[in-house]
Design a protein around this motif. Structure first.
Motif, mmCIF file in Angstrom:
data_model
loop_
_atom_site.group_PDB
_atom_site.id
_atom_site.type_symbol
_atom_site.label_atom_id
_atom_site.label_comp_id
_atom_site.label_asym_id
_atom_site.label_seq_id
_atom_site.Cartn_x
_atom_site.Cartn_y
_atom_site.Cartn_z
ATOM 1 N N TYR A 87 0.964 -1.037 0.297
ATOM 2 C CA TYR A 87 0.131 -0.138 -0.047
ATOM 3 C C TYR A 87 0.678 1.474 0.046
ATOM 4 C CZ TYR A 87 -4.012 -3.367 0.738
ATOM 5 O OH TYR A 87 -4.811 -4.243 0.627
ATOM 6 N N LEU A 88 0.299 1.485 -0.655
ATOM 7 C CA LEU A 88 1.373 3.242 -1.604
ATOM 8 C C LEU A 88 1.224 4.516 -0.834
ATOM 9 C CD1 LEU A 88 3.311 2.173 -4.187
ATOM 10 C CD2 LEU A 88 4.335 2.341 -2.531
ATOM 11 N N CYS A 89 1.157 5.619 -0.302
ATOM 12 C CA CYS A 89 0.998 7.005 -0.747
ATOM 13 C C CYS A 89 1.322 7.546 -1.075
ATOM 14 C CB CYS A 89 0.632 7.118 0.405
ATOM 15 S SG CYS A 89 1.928 8.112 1.966
ATOM 16 N N ALA A 90 0.777 8.541 -2.251
ATOM 17 C CA ALA A 90 1.690 9.779 -2.776
ATOM 18 C C ALA A 90 0.789 10.919 -2.521
ATOM 19 C CB ALA A 90 1.475 9.119 -3.375
ATOM 20 N N GLY A 91 1.039 11.777 -2.360
ATOM 21 C CA GLY A 91 1.014 13.433 -2.320
ATOM 22 C C GLY A 91 1.397 13.916 -3.303
ATOM 23 N N ALA A 92 0.474 14.844 -3.346
ATOM 24 C CA ALA A 92 1.032 16.218 -5.162
ATOM 25 C C ALA A 92 0.210 17.829 -5.308
ATOM 26 C CB ALA A 92 0.028 15.283 -6.102
ATOM 27 N N SER A 93 1.346 18.849 -5.032
ATOM 28 C CA SER A 93 0.627 19.274 -4.849
ATOM 29 C C SER A 93 1.365 20.918 -6.393
ATOM 30 C CB SER A 93 1.541 20.147 -4.159
ATOM 31 O OG SER A 93 1.723 19.732 -2.890
ATOM 32 N N TYR A 94 0.778 21.198 -6.718
ATOM 33 C CA TYR A 94 0.858 21.897 -7.848
ATOM 34 C C TYR A 94 1.500 22.567 -7.996
ATOM 35 C CZ TYR A 94 -4.569 22.582 -7.307
ATOM 36 O OH TYR A 94 -5.801 21.515 -7.801
ATOM 37 N N GLY A 95 2.859 22.367 -8.735
ATOM 38 C CA GLY A 95 3.324 22.788 -9.123
ATOM 39 C C GLY A 95 4.617 22.159 -9.355
ATOM 40 N N GLN A 96 4.481 20.793 -8.315
ATOM 41 C CA GLN A 96 4.984 19.734 -7.966
ATOM 42 C C GLN A 96 4.770 18.534 -8.911
ATOM 43 O OE1 GLN A 96 6.665 20.512 -4.062
ATOM 44 N NE2 GLN A 96 6.099 22.250 -3.631
ATOM 45 N N ASN A 97 5.760 18.154 -8.258
ATOM 46 C CA ASN A 97 5.133 16.142 -8.539
ATOM 47 C C ASN A 97 4.762 15.642 -7.554
ATOM 48 O OD1 ASN A 97 5.289 15.637 -12.056
ATOM 49 N ND2 ASN A 97 7.059 16.365 -11.446
ATOM 50 N N PHE A 98 3.964 14.189 -8.196
ATOM 51 C CA PHE A 98 3.485 13.222 -6.843
ATOM 52 C C PHE A 98 4.659 12.536 -6.716
ATOM 53 C CE2 PHE A 98 -0.736 13.351 -8.025
ATOM 54 C CZ PHE A 98 -0.506 13.298 -9.285
ATOM 55 N N VAL A 99 5.156 12.561 -5.010
ATOM 56 C CA VAL A 99 5.427 12.394 -4.162
ATOM 57 C C VAL A 99 5.172 10.767 -3.241
ATOM 58 C CG1 VAL A 99 7.267 12.320 -2.041
ATOM 59 C CG2 VAL A 99 6.719 14.365 -3.383
ATOM 60 N N PHE A 100 6.045 9.522 -3.525
ATOM 61 C CA PHE A 100 5.394 8.819 -2.942
ATOM 62 C C PHE A 100 5.915 8.606 -1.534
ATOM 63 C CE2 PHE A 100 2.905 5.973 -6.121
ATOM 64 C CZ PHE A 100 2.846 6.751 -7.344
ATOM 65 N N GLY A 101 5.122 7.732 -0.593
ATOM 66 C CA GLY A 101 6.325 7.206 0.603
ATOM 67 C C GLY A 101 5.861 6.088 -0.211
ATOM 68 N N PRO A 102 7.647 5.105 1.124
ATOM 69 C CA PRO A 102 7.476 4.250 1.466
ATOM 70 C C PRO A 102 6.882 2.942 1.186
ATOM 71 C CG PRO A 102 8.287 4.568 3.603
ATOM 72 C CD PRO A 102 7.674 6.235 2.353
ATOM 73 N N GLY A 103 5.541 2.858 1.493
ATOM 74 C CA GLY A 103 4.703 1.775 1.448
ATOM 75 C C GLY A 103 4.953 1.103 2.594
ATOM 76 N N THR A 104 3.266 0.205 3.254
ATOM 77 C CA THR A 104 3.045 -0.416 3.753
ATOM 78 C C THR A 104 2.554 -1.325 3.369
ATOM 79 O OG1 THR A 104 2.407 0.778 5.827
ATOM 80 C CG2 THR A 104 1.900 -0.995 5.790
ATOM 81 N N ARG A 105 3.962 -2.925 3.679
ATOM 82 C CA ARG A 105 3.823 -4.538 2.828
ATOM 83 C C ARG A 105 3.249 -4.761 3.808
ATOM 84 N NH1 ARG A 105 5.694 -6.498 -1.082
ATOM 85 N NH2 ARG A 105 7.040 -5.134 -2.027
ATOM 86 N N LEU A 106 1.380 -5.330 3.125
ATOM 87 C CA LEU A 106 0.129 -6.096 4.403
ATOM 88 C C LEU A 106 0.577 -7.281 3.515
ATOM 89 C CD1 LEU A 106 -2.124 -6.115 6.104
ATOM 90 C CD2 LEU A 106 -3.728 -5.454 4.134
ATOM 91 N N SER A 107 0.352 -8.469 4.683
ATOM 92 C CA SER A 107 0.285 -9.453 4.708
ATOM 93 C C SER A 107 -1.276 -9.932 5.053
ATOM 94 C CB SER A 107 1.392 -10.167 5.210
ATOM 95 O OG SER A 107 2.487 -10.432 3.804
ATOM 96 N N VAL A 108 -1.813 -10.638 4.720
ATOM 97 C CA VAL A 108 -3.356 -11.214 5.068
ATOM 98 C C VAL A 108 -3.040 -12.938 4.952
ATOM 99 C CG1 VAL A 108 -5.464 -11.256 5.461
ATOM 100 C CG2 VAL A 108 -4.633 -9.013 4.781
ATOM 101 N N LEU A 109 -3.408 -13.216 6.609
ATOM 102 C CA LEU A 109 -2.609 -14.595 6.530
ATOM 103 C C LEU A 109 -4.046 -15.378 6.719
ATOM 104 C CD1 LEU A 109 0.127 -14.812 8.961
ATOM 105 C CD2 LEU A 109 0.055 -14.901 6.750
ATOM 106 N N PRO A 110 -4.183 -17.161 6.786
ATOM 107 C CA PRO A 110 -6.059 -17.384 5.683
ATOM 108 C C PRO A 110 -5.568 -17.760 7.263
ATOM 109 C CG PRO A 110 -4.716 -18.392 4.663
ATOM 110 C CD PRO A 110 -3.661 -17.399 4.662
#
Lengths: 110, 117
Positions: A87-110
């Motif tokens: 799961y990645l979040c990305a922020g954007a602002s006018y005049g600047q490009n999207f910036v991504f976070g490093p992510g959260t790796r989720l494992s859902v076990l049965p």
């Protein structure tokens, strides 16, 4: 330079449990997006939030944008194995490009 | 097309060789973005285009990396004299135009995995 942090970095839970992941920054963003990426594929957009305090629901997923538009959270209710991914979040602002976070790796076990 | 098409899926190069990656954005999208993803997590912005014009290239390494988006051709990202640390998955995304482009959805391709040996 705008930076995004995400926590936790890794999360492993049992099917049926609830979870929340966080995306934080010291910068203000015009919009913030959440993506899910599965192995071997590109990220797929889940939601875009643009208004401070905004809450959006997508089935079992609830997204919230902080009042100051610097942070966001993603809450999953009754997680399923199909929710497994990066799961990645990305922020954007006018005049600047999207910036991504490093992510959260989720494992859902049965 | 209806999706962002990236080619090739996997590219293997010896250190010092050139690598060229291609991206066909979704038809009608004006913005193209290139990202580098290393270690399966962190996305690093490289460069963006508005049509054939460079919009922001602040993320591009000063040397060895270049990119183009020419009319009626796929966009390309070229790495001259590849190094081991260039090994990564390179993603391209496209987005519609509009005054409030930051709210627009970025559609990602499946990526090109570059392996430098």
């Amino acid at each position: 330079t705008q930076l995004l942090e995400q926590s936790p970095q890794f999360l492993s839970i049992q099917e049926g449990e609830n979870l929340t992941v966080y995306c934080n920054s010291s910068s203000v963003f015009s919009s913030l997006q959440w993506y899910r990426q599965e192995p071997g594929e590109g990220p797929v957009l889940l939601v875009t939030v643009v208004t401070g305090g905004e809450v959006k629901k997508l089935k079992r997923l609830t997204f919230q944008f902080g009042d100051a538009r610097k942070d966001s959270s993603l809450h999953i209710t009754a997680a399923q194995t199909g929710d497994t991914g990066l799961y990645l979040c990305a922020g954007a602002s006018y005049g600047q490009n999207f910036v991504f976070g490093p992510g959260t790796r989720l494992s859902v076990l049965p | 097309g209806e999706e962002v098409a990236q080619t090739p899926k996997h590219l293997v190069r010896g250190e010092g060789q050139k690598a060229k990656l291609y991206c066909a954005p979704i038809k009608g999208h004006s913005y193209v973005f290139w990202y580098q993803q290393v270690l399966k997590n962190e996305f690093k912005f490289l460069i963006s285009f508005q049509n054939e014009n460079v919009f922001d290239e602040t993320g591009m390494p000063k040397e060895r990396f270049s990119a183009k988006c020419l009319p009626n051709s796929p966009c390309s990202l070229e790495i001259q004299a590849t190094k081991l640390e260039d090994s990564a998955v390179y993603f391209c995304a496209s987005s519609q135009s509009g005054r409030e482009w930051v709210k627009n959805i970025q559609y990602f391709g499946a990526g090109t995995r570059l392996s430098v040996l």
